[in-house]
Structures are given as C-alpha cells and as structure tokens.
Design an enzyme around this catalytic site. Structure first.
Site, mmCIF file in Angstrom:
data_model
loop_
_atom_site.group_PDB
_atom_site.id
_atom_site.type_symbol
_atom_site.label_atom_id
_atom_site.label_comp_id
_atom_site.label_asym_id
_atom_site.label_seq_id
_atom_site.Cartn_x
_atom_site.Cartn_y
_atom_site.Cartn_z
ATOM 1 C CD GLU A 244 10.502 12.183 11.441
ATOM 2 O OE1 GLU A 244 9.386 11.711 11.711
ATOM 3 O OE2 GLU A 244 11.363 11.582 10.773
ATOM 4 C CD GLU B 54 13.089 3.741 7.960
ATOM 5 O OE1 GLU B 54 13.253 4.577 8.876
ATOM 6 O OE2 GLU B 54 12.930 4.056 6.783
ATOM 7 N N GLY C 144 7.138 4.844 7.924
ATOM 8 C CA GLY C 144 6.333 6.051 8.068
ATOM 9 C C GLY C 144 6.589 6.698 9.412
ATOM 10 C CE LYS D 251 -1.867 2.740 2.847
ATOM 11 N NZ LYS D 251 -1.727 3.971 2.037
ATOM 12 C CB CYS E 132 13.192 8.537 8.124
ATOM 13 S SG CYS E 132 14.021 7.456 6.964
HETATM 14 P P1 NDP Z 1 2.213 8.120 7.960
HETATM 15 O O1 NDP Z 1 3.015 7.403 8.937
HETATM 16 O O2 NDP Z 1 0.841 8.525 8.345
HETATM 17 O O3 NDP Z 1 2.101 7.319 6.574
HETATM 18 C C1 NDP Z 1 2.919 6.254 6.161
HETATM 19 C C2 NDP Z 1 2.062 5.192 5.513
HETATM 20 O O4 NDP Z 1 1.180 4.619 6.487
HETATM 21 C C3 NDP Z 1 1.148 5.728 4.417
HETATM 22 O O5 NDP Z 1 1.001 4.748 3.410
HETATM 23 C C4 NDP Z 1 -0.155 5.921 5.148
HETATM 24 O O6 NDP Z 1 -1.257 5.921 4.303
HETATM 25 C C5 NDP Z 1 -0.166 4.708 6.042
HETATM 26 N N1 NDP Z 1 -1.035 4.806 7.209
HETATM 27 C C6 NDP Z 1 -1.506 5.909 7.830
HETATM 28 N N2 NDP Z 1 -2.253 5.559 8.895
HETATM 29 C C7 NDP Z 1 -2.279 4.206 8.948
HETATM 30 C C8 NDP Z 1 -2.859 3.262 9.815
HETATM 31 N N3 NDP Z 1 -3.598 3.613 10.873
HETATM 32 N N4 NDP Z 1 -2.665 1.946 9.571
HETATM 33 C C9 NDP Z 1 -1.923 1.549 8.531
HETATM 34 N N5 NDP Z 1 -1.340 2.398 7.657
HETATM 35 C C10 NDP Z 1 -1.493 3.723 7.873
HETATM 36 O O7 NDP Z 1 2.991 9.345 7.503
HETATM 37 P P2 NDP Z 1 2.400 10.682 6.948
HETATM 38 O O8 NDP Z 1 2.468 10.565 5.503
HETATM 39 O O9 NDP Z 1 1.099 11.090 7.510
HETATM 40 O O10 NDP Z 1 3.432 11.640 7.619
HETATM 41 C C11 NDP Z 1 3.334 11.938 9.012
HETATM 42 C C12 NDP Z 1 4.696 12.077 9.588
HETATM 43 O O11 NDP Z 1 5.347 10.817 9.571
HETATM 44 C C13 NDP Z 1 5.606 12.957 8.775
HETATM 45 O O12 NDP Z 1 5.417 14.290 9.035
HETATM 46 C C14 NDP Z 1 6.913 12.455 9.219
HETATM 47 O O13 NDP Z 1 7.262 13.012 10.457
HETATM 48 C C15 NDP Z 1 6.703 11.008 9.375
HETATM 49 N N6 NDP Z 1 7.144 10.201 8.228
HETATM 50 C C16 NDP Z 1 8.253 9.448 8.369
HETATM 51 C C17 NDP Z 1 8.700 8.708 7.324
HETATM 52 C C18 NDP Z 1 9.900 7.875 7.438
HETATM 53 O O14 NDP Z 1 10.420 7.442 6.426
HETATM 54 N N7 NDP Z 1 10.360 7.580 8.609
HETATM 55 C C19 NDP Z 1 8.054 8.733 6.038
HETATM 56 C C20 NDP Z 1 6.850 9.525 5.992
HETATM 57 C C21 NDP Z 1 6.442 10.222 7.062
HETATM 58 P P3 NDP Z 1 -1.743 7.235 3.537
HETATM 59 O O15 NDP Z 1 -0.600 8.159 3.437
HETATM 60 O O16 NDP Z 1 -2.137 6.694 2.244
HETATM 61 O O17 NDP Z 1 -2.868 7.749 4.339
#
Ligand code: NDP
Length: 488
Positions: free
Chosen positions: A384, A249, A227, A174, A283
C-alpha cells in the site's frame, strides 16, 4: 493562529505536560494552530472521564429517543458550520475544497443516520424449554477508545462517534497528530448540542503514548481503529490485555478491473478517480488497475489524455483537483515507491515528480504517477503506497484477472468494469473484498457496511452492521415457576 485545548470531561484543557504541537497547512507550511500534545496521562484522564460518564453519569439514563435527538442536533451543528469546517479540513489535510465539503456533508448525514438508528436497537424474545420468560437485550459495550487517521479527519470521527453514541456508549477519540482540527471543532459542536460532559472526550497527540494508552487501557471496553495495517496489528496486541472488543479498518491494495467490453470513457474516468481522489490517500483507492490486454493501449492513452486535468494546488484554490500529500515524511515515502517502481522495471508513464513553481515550493506536492507494465510480483503492485501512484497490470482472461486481484494480503475494495451483467456478478462473487463496485469507483454510503476481508481489518463500520460493533448482547431469564427447583 488559533490555540486549542483538548476535550476531557466537558472541559477544554491543555496537556498535563504543558506541551503543544504546531499544526501546519501541508500546502504552504502556514501555521494553522497549536494543540495540546497529550501524553499517556492525558489519555488516562480522558478514559477516567468516559468511564465515570458511562458508569454513573446522566448519559445512561437518557432514552434512545433522547440520544437520537442529540445526534440529530450534532448533524445540524455540522451543517451550520459546514463552510468553515470544509475550509479547515482542506487547510489541515490538503484535500481539495470540493472533496472536503463532500466529507462534511457526509459526516452530518452519518450523525443523522445513527440518530435515526438509536431508536431501532431492539432485542428479541425466545421460546425456551422451561417455564421462563427469556429474552435478549442489546446494551452499550461501555467505554470506547477510537483512533483515527489523517486522510478523512472529520468523516472518520463521525464514523466512529455516531454509532458509539447511538448505542449509548461513551468515547475517547484520538485523531491523528497531523490533523486534529476538525475533530476538535466537532467536539465543540457535540458540547453545544447538549451531549453530557465526559461522554465524548478528544485527546490530541501521537500514537506512541496516548494512542497506545487507549488501546491498552483496562478501563476501555472496546477499541475501534482506522489506519495502517502495521499499526492495526500493534493495536490488536495491546487490546488483548483485557480482551477488549476490537474493530479494525486497515489498508488495501485494491484491484480495479476493466474488461474489454467496458464503456471505455467511463472506465478511464473511474480509473483516474479511483486512484487519485484525495491524492490517492484512501484505504479503498483503486491503486491496481487490471486491464484486459486488447484495450490496454486505448485505456492508457485515455488516462494520459485526461491526467493534465488533475490540477495541483492549494485545495482552497478554484479548480484544484489534487492537493499536497499530508506531510513531508509521507511524500518521501510515496516518492521512495516511485524509485522502487522504476528500479523494478515498471514503466513510469507520467508524474511522480515534485511540481515546479513558487506555488508548490512550500507544500508536499507530488504529480500523479501512472506506472505501466507492472508485474503482480512487484512491490508497487503489492504494498500500500497511500498516495497518487497507479499500477497498470494487463491480463488476458477472466480467470487471470481474478487470480491477480485476489493475490494480495489485503481485501478491502474491488471494482469491475463490464457491460456483461452476468460476468459482473460472477467476477464480484469471486473477489475476496468487503466493498465492491460495478461500473463505478468509490461511492460510499452510510447505509452500507464498510470494512475488509483478510489483512484489511475486522468488523464493519456504517449501516446496521456498524452499530453491532458497539452493542453487547445479554440474555435475561425470568423464572415463572413458583415451585423450588427441587434438585437437592
Ligand atoms: P497509522 O496507522 O500510524 O495512524 C493511524 C492512527 O493510529 C493515528 O491516529 C496514529 O496516531 C495512531 N497510532 C499510531 N501508532 C499507534 C499505536 N502504536 N497505538 C495506537 N495508535 C497508534 O497511520 P500513519 O498515519 O502513520 O500512516 C501509515 C500508513 O498507514 C500510511 O502510509 C497508509 O499506508 C496507512 N494508512 C491507512 C489508512 C486507512 O484508512 N486504511 C489511513 C491512514 C494511514 P498519530 O498519527 O497521531 O501518531
């Protein structure tokens, strides 16, 4: 404008609800594509397809050599479409084209690395105190739910899918709801390579719904997530239902430590690149710059001199070094931290504003910001931000630098700049982080494990360690004694 289906059981299908989502270019708002807006039911159909492909399909009968060859074919397919994929990546997530091109090549390398590794998975034979041929075999975990973010859409898909497939698993991927396009193109390449239907399924839609369904499904054996840390915790909780295997991660607030004896020019370069590559939406970004006080003024001056070279614009324009942030909501979040930093008393040296001019009017641009006189207790030093915001924190001693560096809930990456090799080794060994660099920032290799200590996650991606996350371990005991046990 292109219309995409999502990939379930080898078919390109719409969402059961018929709903679609518009995917837009964050640099100018242009409509790029419409993709299915999956719900839980679509994710469940994809899981069923992956389950059937694992339990009864031709995939499990393929040899490791066959799987390896298929992964090499995917790598070739990525290379054959490299230009188009890089442009699409830039359009969808905003990063400059040179960075997108690097990601695409790296994604191909990743498939090739794991294509090679498919034939190196092996068990072992043990001597046991019985007349038994006892050995250990490695087997695929089963169905993998893989959830990825928007900052490296194609590369994260490669990091997830290639080790899973090399080990013989099936997967439901996803992508982020914001950036699904290169993952869908990768799906096409995977189908063309000849990977059987149902082995790779790609569901486009939000985290709430399909993402949650993957994390919670009892049919999924393993969930791999990249994420934010807050979401990571939710995924972990959802995954506990059937105690599925899990790798996370997550975020970081990574210290980039410059000692007074460092090569100043290299350190200036490394500080800027560490903080601002990929708009700081990384990240492992070096978002906390710890500087020995005696060179603090010179290092800051060096950065301020160079920062005008970070040209903002549409990532496809030549010479652009920083694109827009991924979405309006994300820019709002990053901007709120600029305000927080100013209110906390840090000194904003540059940036943090929306650039003016027609070229920027419809995009989510933000000028790279450097805060000086940041105290380790400030929110901009602890949370972050995931955008182009650098916090400069002066220090007076090695002990103080290490203490500030480790004073965080995170533990993903860290770097040290010094010409003293003994100090470099000593400091690195004291830093609680999974990815470390000396006199450089950001290089990432498919051969080396990627992942963090503490709240930066669990498990490791990439390298030999990465495939371990997708393997089960089974002991086999063959009794060579022809007599009855005679216990009763
Ligand atoms: P998220 O952690 O929300 O998103 C990462 C992935 O998880 C996306 O595919 C998202 O779906 C999905 N997701 C969201 N909620 C759920 C859930 N309850 N269960 C399962 N999957 C879920 O990151 P965001 O894009 O909202 O960013 C938020 C913050 O996360 C950023 O500001 C940053 O601080 C951090 N981040 C860190 C990353 C890293 O590589 N460590 C990468 C991205 C973000 P969808 O986006 O389709 O809703």
């Amino acid at each position: 404008m292109k219309r995409y289906g999502m990939l379930i059981d080898g078919q390109w299908v719409p969402a059961r609800s018929g709903e679609t989502r518009e995917i837009r270019d964050p640099a100018d708002g242009a409509l790029l594509a419409k993709v299915p807006e999956a719900g839980r039911v679509d994710a469940e159909a994809a899981v069923d397809a992956a389950r059937a492909a694992f339990d009864a399909g031709p995939w499990r009968k393929l040899t490791a050599q066959d799987r390896g060859k298929l992964l090499f074919r995917v790598g070739e397919g990525i290379r054959a479409h490299a230009k188009r994929l890089a442009e699409l990546e830039t359009r969808n997530c905003g990063k400059p084209l040179a960075e997108a091109a690097f990601d695409v090549a790296d994604a191909a390398d990743c498939f090739e690395f794991y294509g090679g590794l498919a034939t190196k998975i092996h068990g072992e034979t043990m001597q046991v105190p019985a007349n038994s041929l006892s050995y250990v075999v490695r087997e695929p975990v089963g169905v993998c739910g893989q959830i990825i973010p928007w900052n490296y859409p194609l590369l994260m898909a490669a990091w997830k899918l290639s080790p899973a497939l090399a080990a013989g698993n099936t997967a439901v991927l996803k992508p982020s709801e914001l950036t699904p396009l290169t993952a869908l193109e990768l799906g096409r390449i995977i189908c063309e390579a000849g990977i059987p239907a149902g082995v790779v399924n790609i569901v486009t839609g939000p985290g709430a719904g399909p993402g949650e369904a993957l994390a919670a499904s009892p049919q999924v054996d393993k969930v791999a997530f990249t994420g934010g840390t807050v979401t990571g915790r939710k995924v972990m909780t959802a995954a506990s239902g059937n105690l599925k295997k899990i790798s996370l991660e997550l975020g970081g607030k990574n210290p980039n430590i410059v000692f007074a004896d460092a090569d100043l020019e290299c350190a200036v370069d490394g500080a800027l690149f560490g903080a601002f590559a990929n708009q700081g939406e990384v990240c492992s970004a070096g978002s906390r710059l710890l500087v020995e006080r005696s060179i603090h003024a010179r290092l800051v001056e060096g950065m301020l001199k160079k920062i005008p070279r970070i040209k903002l614009g549409h990532g496809l324009e030549p010479g652009v070094k920083m694109g827009p942030l991924v979405s309006a909501a994300h820019r709002d979040k990053v901007e709120s931290y600029i305000e927080i930093g100013v209110n906390e008393g840090a000194k904003l040296l540059c940036g943090g504003k929306r650039p003016k001019g027609r070229a920027f009017a419809k995009g989510h641009f933000l000028e790279p910001a450097i805060f000086d006189r940041v105290k380790p207790s400030m929110r901009i030093a602890r949370e972050e931000i995931f955008g182009p915001v650098l916090a400069v924190i002066p220090f007076d001693s090695e002990d103080e630098a290490v203490s500030i560096a480790n004073d965080t809930e995170y533990g993903l990456a860290a770097a040290v700049w010094t010409k003293d090799v003994t100090r470099a080794v000593r400091v690195i060994s004291r830093l609680r982080a999974g990815i470390t660099w000396v006199n450089t920032y950001h290089p990432t290799f498919n051969e080396l494990p990627w992942g963090g200590y503490k709240a930066s996650g669990m498990g490791r991606e990439l390298g030999l360690y990465g495939i371990e996350e997708y393997l089960e371990t089974k002991q086999v005991n063959i009794n060579l004694d022809e007599n009855p046990i005679g216990w009763y």
